[in-house]
Design a protein around this motif. Sequence first.
Motif, PDB file in Angstrom:
ATOM      1  N   LEU A 130       0.877  -1.552  -0.404  1.00  0.00           N
ATOM      2  CA  LEU A 130       0.314   0.188   0.020  1.00  0.00           C
ATOM      3  C   LEU A 130       1.072   1.277  -0.124  1.00  0.00           C
ATOM      4  O   LEU A 130       1.709   1.554   0.662  1.00  0.00           O
ATOM      5  CB  LEU A 130      -1.172  -0.325   1.359  1.00  0.00           C
ATOM      6  N   ALA A 131       0.379   2.296  -0.955  1.00  0.00           N
ATOM      7  CA  ALA A 131       1.097   3.641  -0.727  1.00  0.00           C
ATOM      8  C   ALA A 131       0.672   4.181   0.905  1.00  0.00           C
ATOM      9  O   ALA A 131      -0.252   3.926   1.085  1.00  0.00           O
ATOM     10  CB  ALA A 131       0.391   4.410  -1.710  1.00  0.00           C
ATOM     11  N   ASP A 132       0.901   5.301   1.031  1.00  0.00           N
ATOM     12  CA  ASP A 132       1.322   6.005   2.210  1.00  0.00           C
ATOM     13  C   ASP A 132      -0.658   6.591   2.640  1.00  0.00           C
ATOM     14  O   ASP A 132      -1.280   6.529   3.500  1.00  0.00           O
ATOM     15  CB  ASP A 132       2.273   6.343   2.226  1.00  0.00           C
ATOM     16  N   ASP A 133      -0.858   7.128   1.042  1.00  0.00           N
ATOM     17  CA  ASP A 133      -1.920   7.493   1.371  1.00  0.00           C
ATOM     18  C   ASP A 133      -2.678   6.671   1.599  1.00  0.00           C
ATOM     19  O   ASP A 133      -4.499   6.908   2.481  1.00  0.00           O
ATOM     20  CB  ASP A 133      -2.886   8.362   0.378  1.00  0.00           C
ATOM     21  N   GLU A 134      -3.145   5.166   1.015  1.00  0.00           N
ATOM     22  CA  GLU A 134      -3.609   4.096   1.794  1.00  0.00           C
ATOM     23  C   GLU A 134      -3.478   3.525   3.259  1.00  0.00           C
ATOM     24  O   GLU A 134      -4.188   3.196   2.764  1.00  0.00           O
ATOM     25  CB  GLU A 134      -3.500   3.208   0.378  1.00  0.00           C
ATOM     26  N   LYS A 135      -2.872   3.540   3.717  1.00  0.00           N
ATOM     27  CA  LYS A 135      -2.917   2.984   5.498  1.00  0.00           C
ATOM     28  C   LYS A 135      -3.864   4.087   6.204  1.00  0.00           C
ATOM     29  O   LYS A 135      -3.876   2.642   7.283  1.00  0.00           O
ATOM     30  CB  LYS A 135      -0.905   3.418   5.490  1.00  0.00           C
ATOM     31  N   PRO A 136      -3.602   4.939   6.322  1.00  0.00           N
ATOM     32  CA  PRO A 136      -4.510   4.590   7.560  1.00  0.00           C
ATOM     33  C   PRO A 136      -6.075   4.346   8.380  1.00  0.00           C
ATOM     34  O   PRO A 136      -6.308   3.694   8.902  1.00  0.00           O
ATOM     35  CB  PRO A 136      -5.647   6.958   7.378  1.00  0.00           C
ATOM     36  N   ALA A 137      -6.742   4.035   7.071  1.00  0.00           N
ATOM     37  CA  ALA A 137      -8.115   3.123   7.513  1.00  0.00           C
ATOM     38  C   ALA A 137      -7.539   1.174   8.405  1.00  0.00           C
ATOM     39  O   ALA A 137      -8.213   0.597   8.860  1.00  0.00           O
ATOM     40  CB  ALA A 137      -9.013   2.738   6.296  1.00  0.00           C
ATOM     41  N   VAL A 138      -5.836   1.075   7.120  1.00  0.00           N
ATOM     42  CA  VAL A 138      -6.252   0.129   7.782  1.00  0.00           C
ATOM     43  C   VAL A 138      -5.356  -0.252   8.843  1.00  0.00           C
ATOM     44  O   VAL A 138      -5.201  -1.018  10.230  1.00  0.00           O
ATOM     45  CB  VAL A 138      -5.241  -0.685   6.709  1.00  0.00           C
ATOM     46  N   LEU A 139      -4.059   0.722   8.840  1.00  0.00           N
ATOM     47  CA  LEU A 139      -3.117   0.727  10.168  1.00  0.00           C
ATOM     48  C   LEU A 139      -4.471   0.956  11.271  1.00  0.00           C
ATOM     49  O   LEU A 139      -4.555   0.721  12.534  1.00  0.00           O
ATOM     50  CB  LEU A 139      -2.032   1.790  10.285  1.00  0.00           C
ATOM     51  N   ARG A 140      -5.678   1.595  11.636  1.00  0.00           N
ATOM     52  CA  ARG A 140      -7.041   2.172  12.412  1.00  0.00           C
ATOM     53  C   ARG A 140      -7.653   0.983  12.672  1.00  0.00           C
ATOM     54  O   ARG A 140      -8.006   0.577  13.638  1.00  0.00           O
ATOM     55  CB  ARG A 140      -7.726   3.377  11.560  1.00  0.00           C
ATOM     56  N   ALA A 141      -7.856   0.140  11.771  1.00  0.00           N
ATOM     57  CA  ALA A 141      -8.151  -1.959  12.021  1.00  0.00           C
ATOM     58  C   ALA A 141      -7.767  -2.785  12.979  1.00  0.00           C
ATOM     59  O   ALA A 141      -7.834  -2.692  13.617  1.00  0.00           O
ATOM     60  CB  ALA A 141      -8.663  -2.246  10.899  1.00  0.00           C
ATOM     61  N   TYR A 142      -5.403  -2.395  12.539  1.00  0.00           N
ATOM     62  CA  TYR A 142      -5.097  -2.934  12.839  1.00  0.00           C
ATOM     63  C   TYR A 142      -4.521  -2.766  14.442  1.00  0.00           C
ATOM     64  O   TYR A 142      -4.862  -3.893  15.134  1.00  0.00           O
ATOM     65  CB  TYR A 142      -3.720  -2.527  12.543  1.00  0.00           C
ATOM     66  N   LEU A 143      -4.987  -1.287  14.793  1.00  0.00           N
ATOM     67  CA  LEU A 143      -4.330  -0.743  16.360  1.00  0.00           C
ATOM     68  C   LEU A 143      -5.998  -1.072  16.680  1.00  0.00           C
ATOM     69  O   LEU A 143      -5.903  -1.306  18.217  1.00  0.00           O
ATOM     70  CB  LEU A 143      -4.095   0.833  15.918  1.00  0.00           C
ATOM     71  N   ALA A 144      -7.152  -1.296  16.176  1.00  0.00           N
ATOM     72  CA  ALA A 144      -8.333  -1.642  17.034  1.00  0.00           C
ATOM     73  C   ALA A 144      -7.991  -2.742  17.144  1.00  0.00           C
ATOM     74  O   ALA A 144      -8.585  -2.986  18.565  1.00  0.00           O
ATOM     75  CB  ALA A 144      -9.561  -1.176  15.748  1.00  0.00           C
ATOM     76  N   ARG A 145      -7.920  -3.505  16.208  1.00  0.00           N
ATOM     77  CA  ARG A 145      -7.961  -4.879  16.672  1.00  0.00           C
ATOM     78  C   ARG A 145      -6.274  -5.893  17.649  1.00  0.00           C
ATOM     79  O   ARG A 145      -6.362  -6.644  18.854  1.00  0.00           O
ATOM     80  CB  ARG A 145      -7.429  -5.757  15.815  1.00  0.00           C
ATOM     81  N   TRP A 146      -5.494  -5.346  17.851  1.00  0.00           N
ATOM     82  CA  TRP A 146      -4.308  -5.483  18.342  1.00  0.00           C
ATOM     83  C   TRP A 146      -3.251  -4.424  19.702  1.00  0.00           C
ATOM     84  O   TRP A 146      -1.988  -4.735  19.780  1.00  0.00           O
ATOM     85  CB  TRP A 146      -2.954  -6.132  17.058  1.00  0.00           C
ATOM     86  N   LYS A 147      -4.560  -3.758  19.892  1.00  0.00           N
ATOM     87  CA  LYS A 147      -3.421  -2.502  20.264  1.00  0.00           C
ATOM     88  C   LYS A 147      -2.986  -3.194  21.442  1.00  0.00           C
ATOM     89  O   LYS A 147      -1.277  -2.510  21.371  1.00  0.00           O
ATOM     90  CB  LYS A 147      -4.076  -1.221  20.683  1.00  0.00           C
ATOM     91  N   PHE A 148      -3.831  -3.580  21.875  1.00  0.00           N
ATOM     92  CA  PHE A 148      -2.951  -4.267  23.288  1.00  0.00           C
ATOM     93  C   PHE A 148      -1.656  -4.806  23.608  1.00  0.00           C
ATOM     94  O   PHE A 148      -0.936  -5.366  23.824  1.00  0.00           O
ATOM     95  CB  PHE A 148      -3.825  -5.365  24.211  1.00  0.00           C
ATOM     96  N   GLU A 149      -1.310  -5.657  21.772  1.00  0.00           N
ATOM     97  CA  GLU A 149      -0.061  -6.431  21.724  1.00  0.00           C
ATOM     98  C   GLU A 149       1.172  -5.710  20.790  1.00  0.00           C
ATOM     99  O   GLU A 149       2.310  -5.531  21.209  1.00  0.00           O
ATOM    100  CB  GLU A 149      -0.345  -7.678  21.052  1.00  0.00           C
ATOM    101  N   VAL A 150       0.476  -4.457  20.351  1.00  0.00           N
ATOM    102  CA  VAL A 150       1.707  -3.687  19.403  1.00  0.00           C
ATOM    103  C   VAL A 150       0.892  -1.951  19.688  1.00  0.00           C
ATOM    104  O   VAL A 150       2.095  -1.411  19.137  1.00  0.00           O
ATOM    105  CB  VAL A 150       1.203  -4.309  17.972  1.00  0.00           C
ATOM    106  N   GLY A 151       0.765  -1.829  20.173  1.00  0.00           N
ATOM    107  CA  GLY A 151       1.500  -0.607  20.612  1.00  0.00           C
ATOM    108  C   GLY A 151       1.561   0.374  21.104  1.00  0.00           C
ATOM    109  O   GLY A 151       2.068   1.562  20.799  1.00  0.00           O
TER     110      GLY A 151
END
Length: 150
Positions: free
Chosen positions: A99-120
Amino acid sequence: MTSTTPRYLRPGKGTKVANAFARGVTKLGISLWGSRVLGVRGRTSGQLREVPVNLLTHEGAQYLVAARGETQWVRNLRAAGEGQLRLGRRVEKFGYRELADDEKPAVLRAYLARWKFEVGVFFDGVDASSPDETLRRIAPGYPVFEIRTA
């Protein structure tokens, strides 16, 4: 002065032990919150290298996010152009689109919503509730791959 060195957070001993455990149970067929074992050919040795990863499903697509930045698996995947994801005996080969950087925010948000406890800890205070501008600002330091299976 800006740094041209890619962002990379080297894993410590504790992470290496946790990764070995996660890799072992995932190979046995037990997924820990969506874990898979990523297998990629080493760019120098050509040998299959394996690491546990979190496979994110978001809006009908699957993604791998490199929370530690430009890791060895990221470099190997880019060089190989393909990899495999394993859960137990099931092995699925894949290609990808980075993904290009402009495409990443929605995916990063979903990733953090799911695994923040592990990767925050790797996101320096940025979380799923952070504004899009913040996620866009940090995007260059987090490679994201959309998985494309055959």
